[in-house]
Enzyme design. Structure first.
Site, short mmCIF file in Angstrom:
data_model
loop_
_atom_site.label_atom_id
_atom_site.label_comp_id
_atom_site.label_asym_id
_atom_site.label_seq_id
_atom_site.Cartn_x
_atom_site.Cartn_y
_atom_site.Cartn_z
N TYR A 67 -34.38 53.28 70.70
CA TYR A 67 -33.38 53.93 71.62
C TYR A 67 -34.22 54.27 73.21
O TYR A 67 -35.37 54.74 73.16
CB TYR A 67 -33.15 55.21 71.15
CG TYR A 67 -31.59 55.54 70.89
CD1 TYR A 67 -30.72 55.18 71.82
CD2 TYR A 67 -31.09 55.42 69.63
CE1 TYR A 67 -29.44 55.24 71.63
CE2 TYR A 67 -29.97 55.40 69.47
CZ TYR A 67 -28.87 55.34 70.40
OH TYR A 67 -27.59 55.21 70.06
N GLU A 69 -32.70 55.46 76.32
CA GLU A 69 -31.53 55.80 77.61
C GLU A 69 -32.37 56.18 78.79
O GLU A 69 -33.34 56.87 78.52
CB GLU A 69 -30.72 57.19 77.09
CG GLU A 69 -29.64 57.09 76.00
CD GLU A 69 -28.88 57.91 75.40
OE1 GLU A 69 -29.23 59.18 76.06
OE2 GLU A 69 -28.20 57.83 74.71
N ASP A 213 -17.16 38.82 90.34
CA ASP A 213 -17.31 38.76 89.21
C ASP A 213 -17.84 37.23 88.74
O ASP A 213 -16.93 36.27 88.61
CB ASP A 213 -16.38 39.03 88.29
CG ASP A 213 -16.30 38.67 86.56
OD1 ASP A 213 -17.49 38.18 86.19
OD2 ASP A 213 -15.54 39.40 85.99
N THR A 239 -21.88 37.74 82.85
CA THR A 239 -22.52 37.70 81.53
C THR A 239 -23.59 36.99 81.70
O THR A 239 -23.90 36.24 82.57
CB THR A 239 -21.62 37.17 80.56
OG1 THR A 239 -20.96 36.00 81.05
CG2 THR A 239 -20.45 38.16 80.26
N LYS A 242 -23.46 32.51 79.33
CA LYS A 242 -22.64 31.33 79.45
C LYS A 242 -23.56 30.23 80.04
O LYS A 242 -24.46 29.98 79.47
CB LYS A 242 -21.54 31.56 80.65
CG LYS A 242 -20.38 32.61 79.82
CD LYS A 242 -19.25 32.76 80.70
CE LYS A 242 -18.09 33.74 80.20
NZ LYS A 242 -18.33 35.17 80.29
N ARG A 248 -26.30 37.27 74.40
CA ARG A 248 -24.66 37.86 74.81
C ARG A 248 -25.18 39.10 75.48
O ARG A 248 -26.07 39.89 75.18
CB ARG A 248 -23.77 38.07 73.56
CG ARG A 248 -23.39 36.86 73.01
CD ARG A 248 -22.29 37.13 71.81
NE ARG A 248 -21.24 37.65 72.79
CZ ARG A 248 -20.22 36.60 73.31
NH1 ARG A 248 -20.45 35.13 73.09
NH2 ARG A 248 -19.29 36.85 73.83
#
Ligand code: DSN
Length: 430
Positions: A67, A69, A213, A239, A242, A248
């Site tokens: 974790y 954060e 985008d 992303t 691709k 991902r």
């Protein structure tokens, strides 16, 4: 079938496919059969690719357990000294690769990255100008069923019917009329290049944030195969899985002036802990993108897609906007009398994964469509070239015109498997 780790080093670092098989054979069987599907069938979904084994290993590593954060050096959890290194390296690589002033590697996906962009620059009810979904936009560009369409006043622009290219005059007129807070450029099914200089001028004229985008084409930008939006845009979201060939996930680049707003929007604005294993994968992919071989790859992706589109046109189909300048082509298949939905199903039976896709001004519904979308990112990673693209075009058209004849489809499927075997994906270790 014997289950081989994809590229497991001699020493034990965590991921272990054999252990997975022992503990949970049901899930292990799916992992292996998905690998077989990727190996034996043609992957023409324009938003998919094959990552390197190094990226896969990072995704399956113990970094997933942590974790973290916050951001490097400013975490809300102890024990972040190791993951801090990975994120800091990734940020520096992203800035260097794209010449960006700021990079945030934490978005879990492209849609998450886009949520952060809205959160950073707009308030619910604000006006945003974006490409319409039926003309190639994305759900997060204002589709009614998406948060963007529900919470923001989205004004859509599209392509001209005559040449199926973005109508920049319409875009400017709409911007002058509606005075949007942001103008979004980018699409999921637009085969041509976007004129970022023109969009920048329109944004300046109306005082809008320029948001690109770049999910679909950022890999081509990384490989210096097409012009970059980074010098023009206030913010670029995308992303990483691709053409870019990473894990991902999502990423955001911005001007330094927007760095704080973007970072706050991602965390704590809309995400909690980042997926550190994915961030490691992103860092690896970014370094891969700096190599000469990746530049060659990016150029080949475009050449291959052009060859694929030409092959389909030579066999009587129509390429939307006359062809492609990118990794994807949108194909109007009405001349065959078969809908996009049926073509998608027939190609699937022939071992070819692609997707039905609306063409601009499509008379069919989005669930049926008159088109298919094909992409060359994955097959190019396999090492295929223009000769194979011609062959693939023949397979696609034969499948579409098969009349659902099972024998014909089975024959194409075996030819597809034969072709794929010549370009092995994640080959078994020798
Ligand atoms: N819209 C999906 C695609 O293009 O396949 C993901 O961006």
């Amino acid at each position: 079938m014997s289950i081989q780790p994809l590229n497991r080093p001699e020493k034990y670092y965590g991921p272990d496919f054999n252990a997975m098989e022992k503990q949970d054979p049901e899930i292990a069987a799916v992992v292996i059969s998905e690998l077989e599907r990727q190996r034996n069938k043609l992957q023409l979904i324009a938003s998919e690719n094959f990552t390197s084994s190094a990226v896969l290993a990072a995704m399956g590593s113990t970094l997933s357990n942590k974790y973290a954060e916050g951001y490097p050096g400013k975490r809300y959890y102890g024990g972040c000294e190791e993951v801090d290194k990975v994120e800091a390296i990734g940020i520096e690589r992203a800035k260097k690769l794209f010449g960006a002033e700021h990079a945030n590697l934490q978005p879990h996906s492209g849609a998450s990255a886009n949520v952060a962009v809205y959160l950073a620059f707009a308030k619910p009810g604000d006006t945003v100008l974006a490409m319409s979904l039926p003309h190639g936009g994305h759900l997060t560009h204002g589709a009614k069923v998406n948060f963007s369409g529900k919470w923001f006043n989205i004004v859509s622009y599209g392509v001209r019917q005559s040449d199926e290219l973005i109508d920049y005059d319409q875009l400017r007129d709409l911007a002058l009329e509606h005075k949007p807070k942001m103008i979004c450029s980018g699409a999921t099914a637009y085969p041509s290049l976007i004129d970022f200089e023109k969009v920048r001028k329109i944004c300046d004229e109306v005082g809008a944030i320029m948001w690109v985008d770049a999910a679909h084409f950022i890999g081509l930008v990384a490989g210096k195969a097409i012009p970059s939006p980074v010098p023009y845009a206030d913010v670029v979201s995308f992303t990483t899985h691709k053409v870019l060939r990473g894990p991902r996930g999502g990423m955001i680049l911005s001007k330094a002036a927007h760095a704080a707003a973007i970072d706050k929007a991602v965390f704590p604005g809309m995400q909690g802990g980042p997926i550190m294993s994915a961030i490691a994968g992103k860092a690896i992919a970014l370094q891969e993108c700096m190599s000469d071989s990746y530049k060659t790859y990016a150029k080949q992706v475009i050449e291959n897609c052009q060859a694929l589109a030409k092959g389909l046109v030579d066999l009587g189909l129509r390429a939307v906007s006359g062809g492609t300048q990118t990794h994807l082509a949108l194909i109007d298949i009405r001349s065959t009398g078969v809908t996009g939905k049926v073509a998608d199903e027939l190609c699937g039976l022939a071992g070819i994964s692609l997707n039905k896709n609306a063409i601009p001004f499509d008379p069919q519904t989005p669930a049926v469509t008159s088109g298919i979308r094909v992409g060359s990112a994955a097959t190019t990673t396999q090492g295929m070239g223009t000769a194979q693209m011609k062959q693939i075009a023949e397979f696609i058209v034969s499948a579409i015109k098969s009349g659902a004849d099972q024998d014909k489809l089975a024959k194409i499927k075996s030819q597809v498997a034969e072709l794929c075997a010549k370009f092995p994906v994640y080959p078994e270790p020798k």
